[in-house]
Structure formats: structure tokens, C-alpha cells
Design a protein around this motif. Structure first.
Motif, PDB file in Angstrom:
ATOM      1  N   TYR A 254       0.821  -1.204   0.000  1.00  0.00           N
ATOM      2  CA  TYR A 254       0.000   0.000   0.000  1.00  0.00           C
ATOM      3  C   TYR A 254       0.859   1.259   0.000  1.00  0.00           C
ATOM      4  N   ARG A 255       2.022   1.202   0.655  1.00  0.00           N
ATOM      5  CA  ARG A 255       2.921   2.354   0.603  1.00  0.00           C
ATOM      6  C   ARG A 255       3.429   2.554  -0.832  1.00  0.00           C
ATOM      7  N   GLY A 256       3.735   1.439  -1.501  1.00  0.00           N
ATOM      8  CA  GLY A 256       4.145   1.535  -2.899  1.00  0.00           C
ATOM      9  C   GLY A 256       3.043   2.076  -3.785  1.00  0.00           C
ATOM     10  N   ALA A 257       1.819   1.653  -3.505  1.00  0.00           N
ATOM     11  CA  ALA A 257       0.675   2.151  -4.271  1.00  0.00           C
ATOM     12  C   ALA A 257       0.499   3.648  -4.060  1.00  0.00           C
ATOM     13  N   GLY A 258       0.789   4.119  -2.839  1.00  0.00           N
ATOM     14  CA  GLY A 258       0.698   5.551  -2.568  1.00  0.00           C
ATOM     15  C   GLY A 258       1.692   6.347  -3.390  1.00  0.00           C
ATOM     16  N   VAL A 259       2.916   5.833  -3.490  1.00  0.00           N
ATOM     17  CA  VAL A 259       3.928   6.495  -4.316  1.00  0.00           C
ATOM     18  C   VAL A 259       3.491   6.499  -5.779  1.00  0.00           C
ATOM     19  N   ALA A 260       2.895   5.375  -6.218  1.00  0.00           N
ATOM     20  CA  ALA A 260       2.425   5.288  -7.600  1.00  0.00           C
ATOM     21  C   ALA A 260       1.355   6.340  -7.885  1.00  0.00           C
ATOM     22  N   PHE A 261       0.487   6.621  -6.908  1.00  0.00           N
ATOM     23  CA  PHE A 261      -0.526   7.657  -7.070  1.00  0.00           C
ATOM     24  C   PHE A 261       0.133   9.005  -7.375  1.00  0.00           C
ATOM     25  N   ILE A 262       1.211   9.328  -6.637  1.00  0.00           N
ATOM     26  CA  ILE A 262       1.898  10.605  -6.829  1.00  0.00           C
ATOM     27  C   ILE A 262       2.527  10.675  -8.230  1.00  0.00           C
ATOM     28  N   VAL A 263       3.222   9.592  -8.605  1.00  0.00           N
ATOM     29  CA  VAL A 263       3.909   9.574  -9.905  1.00  0.00           C
ATOM     30  C   VAL A 263       2.921   9.729 -11.049  1.00  0.00           C
ATOM     31  N   ILE A 264       1.839   8.942 -10.998  1.00  0.00           N
ATOM     32  CA  ILE A 264       0.833   9.002 -12.065  1.00  0.00           C
ATOM     33  C   ILE A 264       0.176  10.377 -12.109  1.00  0.00           C
ATOM     34  N   ALA A 265      -0.080  10.958 -10.900  1.00  0.00           N
ATOM     35  CA  ALA A 265      -0.713  12.285 -10.850  1.00  0.00           C
ATOM     36  C   ALA A 265       0.187  13.333 -11.484  1.00  0.00           C
ATOM     37  N   VAL A 266       1.493  13.251 -11.232  1.00  0.00           N
ATOM     38  CA  VAL A 266       2.432  14.224 -11.819  1.00  0.00           C
ATOM     39  C   VAL A 266       2.457  14.097 -13.341  1.00  0.00           C
ATOM     40  N   ILE A 267       2.505  12.856 -13.831  1.00  0.00           N
ATOM     41  CA  ILE A 267       2.527  12.641 -15.282  1.00  0.00           C
ATOM     42  C   ILE A 267       1.265  13.198 -15.931  1.00  0.00           C
ATOM     43  N   ILE A 268       0.116  12.860 -15.341  1.00  0.00           N
ATOM     44  CA  ILE A 268      -1.154  13.349 -15.893  1.00  0.00           C
ATOM     45  C   ILE A 268      -1.215  14.874 -15.780  1.00  0.00           C
ATOM     46  N   GLY A 269      -0.706  15.409 -14.638  1.00  0.00           N
ATOM     47  CA  GLY A 269      -0.721  16.860 -14.444  1.00  0.00           C
ATOM     48  C   GLY A 269       0.086  17.590 -15.500  1.00  0.00           C
ATOM     49  N   LEU A 270       1.275  17.045 -15.848  1.00  0.00           N
ATOM     50  CA  LEU A 270       2.104  17.670 -16.879  1.00  0.00           C
ATOM     51  C   LEU A 270       1.402  17.656 -18.236  1.00  0.00           C
ATOM     52  N   ALA A 271       0.699  16.540 -18.520  1.00  0.00           N
ATOM     53  CA  ALA A 271      -0.017  16.450 -19.795  1.00  0.00           C
ATOM     54  C   ALA A 271      -1.173  17.437 -19.846  1.00  0.00           C
ATOM     55  N   LEU A 272      -1.879  17.583 -18.748  1.00  0.00           N
ATOM     56  CA  LEU A 272      -3.020  18.501 -18.712  1.00  0.00           C
ATOM     57  C   LEU A 272      -2.578  19.951 -18.753  1.00  0.00           C
ATOM     58  N   ALA A 273      -1.393  20.225 -18.238  1.00  0.00           N
ATOM     59  CA  ALA A 273      -0.918  21.611 -18.185  1.00  0.00           C
ATOM     60  C   ALA A 273      -0.776  22.217 -19.578  1.00  0.00           C
ATOM     61  N   GLY A 277      -5.620  27.600 -21.386  1.00  0.00           N
ATOM     62  CA  GLY A 277      -6.648  28.143 -20.501  1.00  0.00           C
ATOM     63  C   GLY A 277      -6.804  27.364 -19.208  1.00  0.00           C
ATOM     64  N   VAL A 278      -7.490  26.228 -19.276  1.00  0.00           N
ATOM     65  CA  VAL A 278      -7.810  25.466 -18.051  1.00  0.00           C
ATOM     66  C   VAL A 278      -6.718  24.473 -17.689  1.00  0.00           C
ATOM     67  N   GLY A 279      -5.677  24.370 -18.505  1.00  0.00           N
ATOM     68  CA  GLY A 279      -4.638  23.384 -18.272  1.00  0.00           C
ATOM     69  C   GLY A 279      -4.015  23.455 -16.887  1.00  0.00           C
ATOM     70  N   PRO A 280      -3.579  24.631 -16.410  1.00  0.00           N
ATOM     71  CA  PRO A 280      -2.969  24.709 -15.084  1.00  0.00           C
ATOM     72  C   PRO A 280      -3.897  24.274 -13.954  1.00  0.00           C
ATOM     73  N   ILE A 281      -5.187  24.630 -14.071  1.00  0.00           N
ATOM     74  CA  ILE A 281      -6.157  24.244 -13.029  1.00  0.00           C
ATOM     75  C   ILE A 281      -6.325  22.721 -12.988  1.00  0.00           C
ATOM     76  N   LEU A 282      -6.474  22.111 -14.177  1.00  0.00           N
ATOM     77  CA  LEU A 282      -6.616  20.656 -14.241  1.00  0.00           C
ATOM     78  C   LEU A 282      -5.357  19.971 -13.737  1.00  0.00           C
ATOM     79  N   SER A 283      -4.210  20.554 -13.998  1.00  0.00           N
ATOM     80  CA  SER A 283      -2.945  19.975 -13.547  1.00  0.00           C
ATOM     81  C   SER A 283      -2.873  19.954 -12.025  1.00  0.00           C
ATOM     82  N   ILE A 284      -3.246  21.080 -11.415  1.00  0.00           N
ATOM     83  CA  ILE A 284      -3.241  21.148  -9.948  1.00  0.00           C
ATOM     84  C   ILE A 284      -4.227  20.149  -9.363  1.00  0.00           C
ATOM     85  N   GLY A 285      -5.409  20.047  -9.999  1.00  0.00           N
ATOM     86  CA  GLY A 285      -6.418  19.094  -9.518  1.00  0.00           C
ATOM     87  C   GLY A 285      -5.911  17.664  -9.547  1.00  0.00           C
ATOM     88  N   ALA A 286      -5.206  17.298 -10.624  1.00  0.00           N
ATOM     89  CA  ALA A 286      -4.681  15.936 -10.749  1.00  0.00           C
ATOM     90  C   ALA A 286      -3.656  15.648  -9.652  1.00  0.00           C
TER      91      ALA A 286
END
Length: 314
Positions: A254-273, A277-286
Motif C-alpha cells: 500500500y505504501r508503494g501504491a501511494g507512491v504510484a498515485f503521486i507519480v501518475i498524478a504528476v505525469i497526468i498533471g504535466l499532460a493537462l498543463a 486556458g484550463v490546463g494549469p487548473i486541471l494539472s493542480i487538480g490531478a
């Protein structure tokens, strides 16, 4: 209610299930260990449904074991008598007696039915089909010079009342009950308190150890049901429920899964950025969702460590 039963010279009993099963547990040193766990569940009604509302005329009544629910008919013709027993909460248990009743049809045919009475007064009858399940037992009770009783749920208000019996059918009765036909005890009068002997004396030494362990393991509540095994733990200011499905994995998963959540969120956040217009907001949300997912997984890991004792002193 239990004190009153005890003060009446009887012992309160109930039905329950006992489970024993093996479980692989995280040992805290990179390995698993097998332990046998025991689980006990008891079935209890609401307190006001334990004793019958009519307790003064049952010393010679052999009450049927509990059975499936069956509706009494024609109780509306006896509302005046039933109303006297309806409790303030509108629902309670009574013990009815069952008697043979011959119903003569217009063509002269005689149909045998079961009539039910409350403290000697008729309050309804069973249908011809339902009566067939109890007629043999009524005759047997008469041969044994006893009255046959049955538990019934009384539900009513100021304008209507109904009865539902809960008695075992003739084909379901054990031979021992038919031979003995046990009766209810004579209940002592209802009071605010009762003088009763102690039923269990705890081993002080054992109780002390249990208390210490409980303080070390901050388990706050159990939410188990029959056949389930979920436990609630306090992790920081949050409560976490651990189920059998989650126990299949070690805390590190579960600790590993938590780290995976962060990594995936950062990757998705960079793509959304990159979205205008709304890219930065969606990135922060992710990224926020990733952080929340990480915290949730870490709490599960912590709860598992608490349960499995990996952080308790030996």
C-alpha cells in the motif's frame, strides 16, 4: 431484561455462530506467519422484544421453539382486547395459546382451524392452510395436559393492531421438545433493579494484560457482521476500516501504491498543463488527487501495521 430473567431463576440463552480459520499474517520482518483466528457472533433482539408483555399466565404453557413468521387472521375483530397490550413503542412480543377450533361451513362441512388466545381470550385464528402445520402439536399438548403457546409479535396503534406468530411447525419439532414440552419460568415482577449473583469473575492478571495490549493497539470499533470481518482503526485523526481483502497484502504494497498515485498524478498533471486556458487548473487538480490517494494508501498501511503488531514491543 437479562437481570429479570436471572432473578426469575432462569438462564438467558441465544443462538450464535463460531468461526475458526487460518490466516496468513505479516510478521513485520519480511515474512508471513500462519495464525488461527476465532470469531464469535451472537444474535440478539432489541431489549423490549426479549420478554413477552403477558408474563403472569404462562406457567403451564409449553411455548413452541422459534419458527418462520405467519400472519394471524381476524385479529381486527378483537382490537379492544389487543389494545390493552400494545406498548408505548407500538411493538412488542406476546405469548399466545393455540386451541382447536371447528369451523362449520354453510354446506355443513367442518373445518378444523387453530384459534389463538391472549391470556385466555380469543384474538384471532390461523388460515386453514396454516392451521395444518400446528393441529398435530395442539392435540399432542392436550394429551400431555398442557397448553400450547407460540411467540407472536404484536404491532399496533390507537386504531388497529396485528399479530404475527413465530412458531416451529410440527414437522420441525425435535423429539426431545415433544417429550419434555418445557414451559416458561414464573417471571418476577418488573422492577428498576434486581438482586442477582455474579455470573462471571474475571482473572485480574489476564484482564490487566488484555488492557495493556488494548492501549497499545488503538482499535476503536468493530463493524463485523455474520460472515464478515472488518475492523475500524484510528490512524492519526482519521478512522480506517480494514477488510479481509485488504489483509491479503503487506503494508509495503500500500505504501508503494501511494507512491504510484503521486507519480501518475504528476505525469497526468504535466499532460493537462499543456491545455490552453484550463490546463494549469486541471494539472493542480490531478496532483491534489494524487496526494489524497497517497495519503489514503499510507493510512491503510499504517492500520495494517497496527493490526499485525509489527510496531508493538515484544
Amino acid at each position: 431484561m437479562i437481570h429479570r430473567i436471572t432473578a426469575s431463576g432462569a438462564t438467558a440463552v441465544t443462538q450464535g455462530n463460531v468461526f475458526a480459520y487460518k490466516r496468513e499474517k505479516w510478521a513485520g520482518n519480511g515474512s508471513y506467519k500462519t495464525e488461527v483466528e476465532l470469531n464469535v457472533r451472537v444474535g440478539l433482539p432489541e431489549p423490549e422484544m426479549i420478554l413477552p408483555l403477558n408474563t403472569e399466565s404462562l406457567s403451564t404453557v409449553a411455548v413452541l421453539p422459534w419458527g418462520s413468521a405467519l400472519q394471524v387472521t381476524k385479529e381486527e375483530d378483537h382490537f379492544d382486547h389487543l389494545f390493552e397490550y400494545v406498548p408505548e413503542g407500538g411493538e412488542g412480543m406476546v405469548v399466545l395459546t393455540m386451541h382447536l377450533h371447528e369451523n362449520v361451513l354453510k354446506n355443513g362441512t367442518v373445518k378444523e382451524l387453530v384459534e389463538v388466545r391472549l391470556d385466555g381470550e380469543r384474538v384471532g385464528q390461523l388460515t386453514p392452510t396454516t392451521s395444518q402445520h400446528y393441529l398435530a402439536t395442539v392435540r399432542h399438548a392436550k394429551d400431555m395436559e398442557k397448553e400450547l403457546g407460540v411467540w407472536a409479535k404484536l404491532k399496533g396503534s390507537g386504531v388497529a393492531a396485528e399479530l404475527v406468530i413465530q412458531g416451529a411447525r410440527a414437522v420441525d419439532l425435535p423429539d426431545q421438545w415433544l417429550r419434555e414440552m418445557p414451559t416458561l419460568p414464573v417471571f418476577t415482577a418488573e422492577a428498576d433493579s434486581y438482586e442477582i449473583p455474579g455470573a462471571y469473575i474475571a482473572d485480574e492478571k489476564k484482564s490487566s494484560k488484555t488492557k495493556t495490549k488494548t492501549q497499545q493497539k488503538p482499535r476503536t470499533a468493530s463493524t463485523n457482521n455474520f460472515g464478515g470481518n472488518e475492523t475500524l482503526y484510528q490512524v492519526g485523526k482519521k478512522q480506517v476500516t480494514i477488510s479481509d481483502k485488504q489483509r491479503q497484502h503487506a503494508p509495503g504494497v500500500y505504501r508503494g501504491a501511494g507512491v504510484a498515485f503521486i507519480v501518475i498524478a504528476v505525469i497526468i498533471g504535466l499532460a493537462l498543463a499543456a491545455i490552453p486556458g484550463v490546463g494549469p487548473i486541471l494539472s493542480i487538480g490531478a496532483i491534489v488527487l494524487g496526494v489524497m490517494g497517497n495519503l489514503g494508501q499510507r493510512r491503510i498501511a499504517k492500520a495494517l501495521e497496527i493490526e499485525r503488531g509489527s510496531r508493538l514491543p515484544e
